[in-house]
Design an enzyme around this catalytic site. Sequence first.
Site, PDB file in Angstrom:
ATOM      1  N   SER A 149      67.817  35.142  32.804  1.00 56.62           N
ATOM      2  CA  SER A 149      67.628  34.047  33.749  1.00 56.62           C
ATOM      3  C   SER A 149      66.183  33.562  33.744  1.00 56.62           C
ATOM      4  O   SER A 149      65.693  33.086  32.736  1.00 56.62           O
ATOM      5  CB  SER A 149      68.076  34.488  35.143  1.00 56.62           C
ATOM      6  OG  SER A 149      68.057  33.411  36.042  1.00 56.62           O
ATOM      7  N   ASP A 193      66.304  26.411  35.617  1.00 57.21           N
ATOM      8  CA  ASP A 193      65.723  27.658  35.136  1.00 57.21           C
ATOM      9  C   ASP A 193      66.213  27.869  33.700  1.00 57.21           C
ATOM     10  O   ASP A 193      67.046  27.107  33.196  1.00 57.21           O
ATOM     11  CB  ASP A 193      66.051  28.816  36.075  1.00 57.21           C
ATOM     12  CG  ASP A 193      67.501  29.249  36.048  1.00 57.21           C
ATOM     13  OD1 ASP A 193      68.353  28.470  35.568  1.00 57.21           O
ATOM     14  OD2 ASP A 193      67.807  30.361  36.524  1.00 57.21           O
ATOM     15  N   ASP A 234      68.293  29.667  32.029  1.00 58.85           N
ATOM     16  CA  ASP A 234      69.713  29.760  31.665  1.00 58.85           C
ATOM     17  C   ASP A 234      70.553  28.708  32.375  1.00 58.85           C
ATOM     18  O   ASP A 234      71.778  28.707  32.286  1.00 58.85           O
ATOM     19  CB  ASP A 234      70.269  31.165  31.899  1.00 58.85           C
ATOM     20  CG  ASP A 234      70.399  31.519  33.376  1.00 58.85           C
ATOM     21  OD1 ASP A 234      69.578  31.032  34.173  1.00 58.85           O
ATOM     22  OD2 ASP A 234      71.297  32.295  33.733  1.00 58.85           O
ATOM     23  N   ASP A 238      71.467  27.954  35.402  1.00 57.08           N
ATOM     24  CA  ASP A 238      72.379  28.117  36.544  1.00 57.08           C
ATOM     25  C   ASP A 238      71.699  27.796  37.871  1.00 57.08           C
ATOM     26  O   ASP A 238      72.359  27.700  38.902  1.00 57.08           O
ATOM     27  CB  ASP A 238      73.007  29.516  36.582  1.00 57.08           C
ATOM     28  CG  ASP A 238      72.010  30.640  36.779  1.00 57.08           C
ATOM     29  OD1 ASP A 238      70.794  30.381  36.762  1.00 57.08           O
ATOM     30  OD2 ASP A 238      72.456  31.793  36.951  1.00 57.08           O
TER      31      ASP A 238
END
Length: 530
Positions: free
Chosen positions: A132, A285, A287, A289
Amino acid sequence: MDEFRQLSFGTAGMRAPVGPAPHQMNVLQVTRTTAGVASWLAERAARDHIPHLVPEDETGIGRSIYPQDGPLRVVVGYDARYGSHTFAATTAEVFAGAGFEVMLLPTPSPTPIIPWMVKQRGLDAGVQITASHNGAADNGYKVFLANGRQLYADMEAELERYIEAVEDPVRVPRVTVRPVSDQVRRYIDEIVDMITPRQADLLRVNSERASLRIVYTALHGVGGRAMSNAFQSAGFALASPVKAQQYPDPTFPTVTFPNPEESSAIELLLERAAEKDADILFALDPDADRCAVGIRTADGGHRMLSGDETGTLLSTRLVPEYTGEGAPPVVATTVVSSQLLRIIAEDKGWDYTETLTGFKNLSRAADNSRGDLAFAYEEAVGTCPAPDLVPDKDGIATALVTADWAAELKAAGVSLQTKLDELYRRYGYFASTQIAVRTSDPRELVDSWSLHPPEELIGVPLIARPLPENQGLSVSGRLDSIHIRVIGRVSGTEAKAKMYLEVAQASSHEEASELLKRLQSEVEGWVGQL
């Protein structure tokens, strides 16, 4: 000692530096973890007597070998960090070696694609290799269940026993897996459908969207291509990326820390917004999500909204007021988020639920309610705008629904700031901030806060209440109409302690800001004494 400590599941899966040790991310660790997950999933499927039929509209190894009751089916994705492709291939091969039918994504892809695929295709599980917004040295392993939700906290201990039972990861069977076709286009088509207007409104809406100036950044992560395609498909013609951060780069060269909550991470975004005279800003961010939202200010500049501001605003856009027919819609946030959503829910008749931090908890918010989960958000700029489509936070879908609203408001001569001001005038003025303390032992700081909490802050007497499951301590109090709250807890994803500060229901923005400034000063003084 750390060198003998095994990795365990935290707020959002496993995360650790890439390295050779047992407490780090490496091929042996991923092999052992996946073998344990595969064994656990197979045992649960046998115990619960759930048929795992291959859908009629798909063909593949499951249909040809198991015509009536197919194998367990799993999707594996990955981000663009160091080791991610190797870890994903390892994960896919171990699942295949355990008899699973595996869909391995062909390229680094946004995390929301995994819960979307699991839910929409009726898969048994999904795994995303990602850390993340952690620093460049880290990687991670996130598990999604058959309902598209993250692994539940009450399942972690049982799963970890299966992982510990894997004696020698070198001897775990592995079978080569060929990647499936790219799924990004299909995912984008479905989330764009959420904001596709009726045919009668198409000309007007397309005109509104064509004039909205958007600036966005992928922060060197995997969301750049998907975000660009999503804006283009939805008719936002003036969407400009921060070019230096548009493409995946595991070194994150332009940011100290790739977290859109950090002011240093969005410096280039704000510069690009000024250059393009942007109406609205988005920062994913790495990734994709989570999504931070920025708006134009009255003086022509720009500022980023907090996660609480974005979440409460979008709730009023996406969740209809309860009419009394059927079950009320369920809205949810976490114990560290603003209390504004609770007050809005009371006014609009929604069923409000509060959970521990993390979407693995938020996704279950409606399990004990009559209604369905309609909307969820967390203070850390994570929003779930469409639980039926992606039952987890989704940065790209969040950007789309926000841009859709911003275009509509701009055409009417108002803005998101206007809508936020309307909320405050109706429910009182709220102001919040967060103090993050990076330390090798965040638990020690939080324990000190819990054992010796202040009895008073900014002249307000306080009552202390422990958070569930020993996660920290909340102190709160009220003086006249104004309510203050400070929560201390250990981050579940990084080595830091977090202090969440909020001033609620002040009479003006100036009063709320001034009180928050004083509150922050006193809490920082307390932290500085440790």
